[in-house]
Write an enzyme that holds these catalytic residues in place. Structure first.
Site, PDB file in Angstrom:
ATOM      1  N   HIS A  69       0.830  -1.196   0.000  1.00 17.29           N
ATOM      2  CA  HIS A  69       0.000   0.000   0.000  1.00 17.29           C
ATOM      3  C   HIS A  69       0.868   1.252   0.000  1.00 17.29           C
ATOM      4  O   HIS A  69       2.080   1.191   0.182  1.00 17.29           O
ATOM      5  CB  HIS A  69      -0.936   0.020   1.209  1.00 17.29           C
ATOM      6  N   LYS A  87      -0.845   4.574   4.543  1.00 13.73           N
ATOM      7  CA  LYS A  87      -1.620   3.480   5.123  1.00 13.73           C
ATOM      8  C   LYS A  87      -1.039   3.131   6.483  1.00 13.73           C
ATOM      9  O   LYS A  87       0.084   2.633   6.590  1.00 13.73           O
ATOM     10  CB  LYS A  87      -1.573   2.269   4.197  1.00 13.73           C
TER      11      LYS A  87
END
Length: 237
Positions: free
Chosen positions: A135, A139
């Site tokens: 990600h 995140k």
């Protein structure tokens, strides 16, 4: 439909654009600068809330919505230690609660195929199963909610695995490796490796549009319902 956006970051803004384009109204937007204004919203001026915030804020927002009869669609992850409490709160208040670790239709098809493949692959003991999720740098929770849901689809089929662990090779556990890189929307890969070869099932998101579209679809679907739901219910998977 009057939509309250709880969380007004990139996802909230994308949902707003899509909702307005479909003729919905935005009842209000809430972010870290005006969290106290949540108390201004009730079932009288909101048809459904869509919640995309941080793990530490999610359960409080969910509780408020359920206690004030506002159907709530939740995309925040990292708060799942309170999930059973949220379900009980929904039942106690005869509310409507929709949770998904990922609202992308493609990801939920990935979940579906993941369970099917796991049921087949567990027969072949020479293959070791693992999960990798990648990600963007913002995140905050590791592993991702989607990574955990992926693991939950595999574990019932493997009697030799008693749960998952994060970034750790441990006997009897399913390892979820988390990586954070610039400008990555979201990638999830399930790998079955043997000494001879490797099989992979992957989902790679190119933009947030799929997540936003699915969340808005869930809000439209939930509006007049009561109970606890997820993407399997909406997509009939």
């Amino acid at each position: 439909m009057r939509i309250l956006l709880i969380g007004y970051g990139k996802m909230g803004k994308t949902i707003e654009q899509m909702a307005l384009a479909k003729g919905h109204q935005i009842a209000g937007t809430i972010d870290h600068t005006n969290t106290e204004t949540l108390r201004n919203y009730t079932a009288e001026n909101v048809d459904v809330a869509i919640e995309f915030t941080h793990p530490e804020a999610a359960f409080g927002n969910i509780s408020y919505c359920l206690e004030h009869n506002i159907p709530v669609v939740v995309g925040s992850t990292g708060w799942l230690d309170k999930l059973e409490d949220a379900k009980q709160l929904c039942a106690d208040n005869n509310g409507a609660f929709f949770y998904a670790s990922n609202f992308s239709v493609g990801v939920n098809l990935f979940f579906h195929f993941n369970e099917y493949i796991a049921a087949k692959m567990q027969e072949y003991k020479e293959y070791n199963v693992g999960i990798r999720e990648i990600h963007h740098l913002q995140k905050v929770d590791k592993p991702s909610g989607t990574g955990i849901t992926t693991a939950e689809g595999i574990l019932p089929h493997y009697s030799n695995l008693s749960g998952w662990v994060a970034d750790e090779e441990r006997e009897g556990k399913l390892n979820i490796i988390s990586e954070r890189e610039p400008d990555v929307v979201g990638t999830h890969i399930v790998t079955y490796s043997s000494e001879i070869d490797k099989i992979e099932l992957a989902h790679v998101a190119h933009s947030r549009a799929g997540f936003a579209e699915g969340a808005l679809m869930a809000a439209e679907w939930l509006k007049d319902k009561k109970g606890v739901y997820g993407m399997k219910d909406m997509l009939n998977l």
